[in-house]
Scaffold this motif. Structure first.
Motif, PDB file in Angstrom:
ATOM      1  N   SER A  34      62.955  17.036  43.125  1.00  0.00           N
ATOM      2  CA  SER A  34      63.215  17.731  44.383  1.00  0.00           C
ATOM      3  C   SER A  34      64.610  17.414  44.914  1.00  0.00           C
ATOM      4  O   SER A  34      65.347  18.305  45.351  1.00  0.00           O
ATOM      5  CB  SER A  34      62.158  17.345  45.413  1.00  0.00           C
ATOM      6  N   LYS A  35      64.960  16.141  44.873  1.00  0.00           N
ATOM      7  CA  LYS A  35      66.266  15.745  45.372  1.00  0.00           C
ATOM      8  C   LYS A  35      67.388  16.312  44.505  1.00  0.00           C
ATOM      9  O   LYS A  35      68.445  16.682  45.002  1.00  0.00           O
ATOM     10  CB  LYS A  35      66.370  14.224  45.434  1.00  0.00           C
ATOM     11  N   SER A  37      67.389  19.097  43.012  1.00  0.00           N
ATOM     12  CA  SER A  37      67.557  20.519  43.311  1.00  0.00           C
ATOM     13  C   SER A  37      68.524  20.743  44.463  1.00  0.00           C
ATOM     14  O   SER A  37      69.069  21.836  44.629  1.00  0.00           O
ATOM     15  CB  SER A  37      66.197  21.148  43.633  1.00  0.00           C
ATOM     16  N   GLU A  38      68.735  19.713  45.267  1.00  0.00           N
ATOM     17  CA  GLU A  38      69.674  19.809  46.386  1.00  0.00           C
ATOM     18  C   GLU A  38      71.120  19.612  45.937  1.00  0.00           C
ATOM     19  O   GLU A  38      72.046  19.922  46.679  1.00  0.00           O
ATOM     20  CB  GLU A  38      69.325  18.764  47.450  1.00  0.00           C
ATOM     21  N   GLU A  40      73.529  21.023  44.140  1.00  0.00           N
ATOM     22  CA  GLU A  40      73.958  22.262  43.499  1.00  0.00           C
ATOM     23  C   GLU A  40      75.202  22.034  42.644  1.00  0.00           C
ATOM     24  O   GLU A  40      76.206  21.492  43.102  1.00  0.00           O
ATOM     25  CB  GLU A  40      74.244  23.320  44.570  1.00  0.00           C
TER      26      GLU A  40
END
Length: 503
Positions: A34-35, A37-38, A40
Motif C-alpha cells: 500500500s505504501k 503505491s504512494e 509514484e
C-alpha cells in the motif's frame, strides 16, 4: 508501514529471511504494498522473478554492440539509457561494478555467456529503471519478494549502486547472496520461523493494512541506525542525546559573526563526529569598542540578536555581566567537598543526594551532562589562567549548581548538531564582568555555547581568568565610555518600523 525516505546518498540493502510473526506477516506485506503505491515512479516490486520481456530486436542489438565494446571500461562506452548525464553515468558505474563482480564470481565459459549476462542487466535497466524519477528528494525503492536467481541478485546490486533502497524478502530460505555479495552491500536479518513462499500478490490479498506499524521498515530504522546515519552527514533528531560535546573555538574575524553566527553546528568549519562525541565549532568573542560608523555597529549587534526582539529558544541576552547567580560559599555548601574523588573530580551521584542540589526537575541526561562537563573543566589545564585549586573547584561547582535556569533550558534544548545555544552580553558604559561570572563563561564555552560580549568601554578583561588563546578579542575603531544598549534600541527598531509603513 513507515517506509524510510531519505534525501541523502546513503541507502540501505536488507534481506529479511524467515518470519517473526505468522499472524502479522501478510499484513506487513499488504501495508508495504500500500505504501509503495504512494511512491509514484519511484518504486519497483518484483514477485519471485524479474521478467525479461523486452523486444527481441532490442536484446539482439545490445548483444551485438557488446561484441565491439571494452567490457572492462563500460563507463566510457556509448551506452545511453537515461537522458540525464549524471544518472546515466551512475548507471554505467553500477553496471561496471556488477559486471566485474559477475566475472569474478561466475563461471562464464566464453564471451557469449558473459555478454548474455551483461545484456540482461542492460535490458532490465531499460525496462524497469528508465522511467524512475530520481528527483523526488528521496531514494527510489526496490522490493524483491520470494525466490531469486543469481543474475537477479546482480541486478539488485546494480540498483543499490544507483542509490535505490533495496528490500529482499523471503519467508522460507536464504538464496545465493552469501556467495555473490562479497563486499557485504546487504545486511541479513533472519527470523527462526519459516513458511512457503507463495507469491507477493497472493500474500497481500490475505493481509490487511496495519495502521499502527512497527514492522519491517520500523526494524530498519531501529536496528540498523548505525548503518544509516553514522558518517553520512545526516543526523536524526536527538541522535546524540546520550552523547557529549567537545567545544572547538572558531578562529575568525569579527565580520564572520554576521555570516556564521546563526548557522547550525553541522554547517560550520571544524564540525565533526567521533563516535558519540560531537565537535561543536563555537564563537567566544569579546568585542571592545564600537565602529566609527554607528550603523555598522548597530548591524553587528542586531545580527547577534536576531530575531528581534529575541524570541529564539536557543538565545539569551543580558544587558550586564551577571548572567547567573553569584552565590557565595555557605557552610552548607562545604558538604560538596565530601563528594570529591581522589582524582580531583566529583562523584555526580553523591552530589545529587545533597539537599542543595536543584537540578532534579530536569531530565537525567541533562543533569549528567552538566555535572560531567563540570568535571571535564576542572581537569583541564589549558582553559583558565590559574590552575583550579580545591577552593576554586568548589566555587565553580557552586556556580554550576546555581546556574540560571534559562541557561539550563537552552542547554537542554541543544541537539549538538543543530542550532547552537547562544549568550549575548552587552556591557553598558563602564560595566565589567566579575571573576566568578567569567569562570562560569569558561564552563559554558566548554559545553559548546556561542558567547558574544559587546564591551564598548573596553573595561572588561576576560584574560585575568580565561587564557587569551581560548577566546577571540577584537578592538574596534573607537572606545566609548557612555554607550548603553538602550541608546541602540531605537536604531535597531526604527528601520523595521519604516519598512512596515512604506512597504
Amino acid at each position: 508501514m513507515q517506509i524510510k525516505l531519505k534525501n541523502n546518498d546513503k541507502n540501505y540493502f536488507y534481506r529479511f529471511i524467515g518470519i517473526e510473526d505468522f499472524f502479522k506477516y501478510n499484513d506487513e506485506l499488504k501495508t508495504l504494498q500500500s505504501k509503495c503505491s504512494e511512491l509514484e515512479n519511484a518504486c519497483l516490486i518484483f514477485d519471485n522473478e524479474i521478467v525479461l520481456s523486452g523486444e527481441m530486436e532490442l536484446i539482439q542489438y545490445i548483444y551485438n554492440e557488446l561484441q565491439t565494446m571494452n567490457i572492462n571500461d563500460l563507463i566510457n562506452q556509448d551506452i545511453t539509457i537515461f537522458d540525464d548525464f549524471q544518472i546515466n553515468n551512475k548507471f554505467l558505474e553500477a553496471l561496471q561494478y556488477a559486471v566485474n563482480l559477475g566475472m569474478k564470481n561466475e563461471n562464464f565459459f566464453n564471451d557469449n555467456i558473459r555478454n548474455n549476462f551483461i545484456t540482461k542487466l542492460i535490458v532490465w535497466t531499460y525496462m524497469y529503471v528508465k522511467n524512475i524519477d530520481f528527483n523526488k528528494g528521496y531514494n527510489p525503492l526496490c522490493i524483491y519478494y520470494g525466490k531469486i536467481e543469481r543474475h537477479e541478485i546482480y541486478f539488485l546490486m546494480l540498483l543499490y549502486k544507483m542509490n535505490f533502497d533495496i528490500l529482499y524478502i523471503n519467508p522460507l530460505k536464504e538464496e545465493y547472496f552469501e556467495e555473490i555479495d562479497k563486499d557485504k552491500l546487504s545486511i541479513c536479518k533472519k527470523s527462526m520461523k519459516i513458511d512457503s513462499i507463495e507469491s507477493f500478490n497472493e500474500r497481500c490479498k490475505k493481509g490487511k493494512i496495519i495502521e499502527n506499524i512497527e514492522t519491517i521498515t520500523k526494524q530498519i530504522q531501529k536496528e540498523i541506525h548505525e548503518e544509516l546515519f553514522v558518517n553520512t552527514g545526516m543526523f536524526k533528531p536527538w541522535q546524540f542525546r546520550n552523547g557529549f560535546t567537545k567545544s572547538v573555538l572558531l578562529d575568525t574575524i569579527v565580520e564572520d559573526i554576521e555570516i556564521y553566527f546563526n548557522e547550525p553546528a553541522k554547517l560550520r568549519d571544524g564540525f565533526d563526529v567521533d563516535g558519540n562525541i560531537v565537535k561543536v565549532p563555537t564563537f567566544f568573542y569579546k568585542i571592545d569598542g564600537a565602529y566609527a560608523d554607528r550603523s555598522k555597529y548597530v548591524k553587528l549587534v542586531s545580527k547577534c540578536l536576531e530575531p528581534y526582539p529575541i524570541s529564539s529558544s536557543n538565545k539569551l541576552f543580558f544587558e550586564n555581566g551577571k548572567i547567573s547567580y553569584d552565590e557565595g560559599i555557605s557552610d552548607e555548601m562545604f558538604q560538596l567537598m565530601f563528594c570529591q574523588l581522589s582524582d580531583g573530580t566529583f562523584d555526580i551521584e553523591e552530589i545529587k543526594k545533597l539537599n542543595i542540589y536543584k537540578f532534579q526537575k530536569y531530565n537525567e541526561v541533562v543533569q549528567n551532562f552538566l555535572l560531567n562537563k563540570f568535571n571535564e573543566v576542572i581537569k583541564r589545564n589549558d582553559l583558565f589562567v590559574n590552575k583550579l585549586d580545591k577552593d576554586s573547584c568548589l566555587k565553580l561547582l557552586v556556580l554550576v549548581l546555581n546556574l540560571n535556569h534559562d541557561i539550563i533550558r537552552i542547554i537542554d534544548n541543544f541537539d549538538f548538531v543543530g542550532d547552537i545555544p547562544k549568550i549575548v552580553i552587552f556591557l553598558n558604559k563602564e560595566d565589567t564582568i566579575s571573576e566568578n561570572m567569567i569562570m562560569l563563561l569558561g564552563y559554558l564555552h566548554n559545553i559548546g555555547i556561542d558567547i558574544i560580549i559587546f564591551n564598548p568601554s573596553g573595561m572588561c578583561n576576560l584574560s585575568n581568568v580565561i587564557r587569551s588563546d581560548k577566546f577571540n578579542q577584537v578592538r574596534l575603531d573607537k572606545i566609548s565610555y557612555d554607550t548603553t544598549y538602550n541608546k541602540l534600541v531605537f536604531s535597531l527598531i526604527k528601520p523595521s518600523v519604516f519598512t512596515k509603513l512604506f512597504k
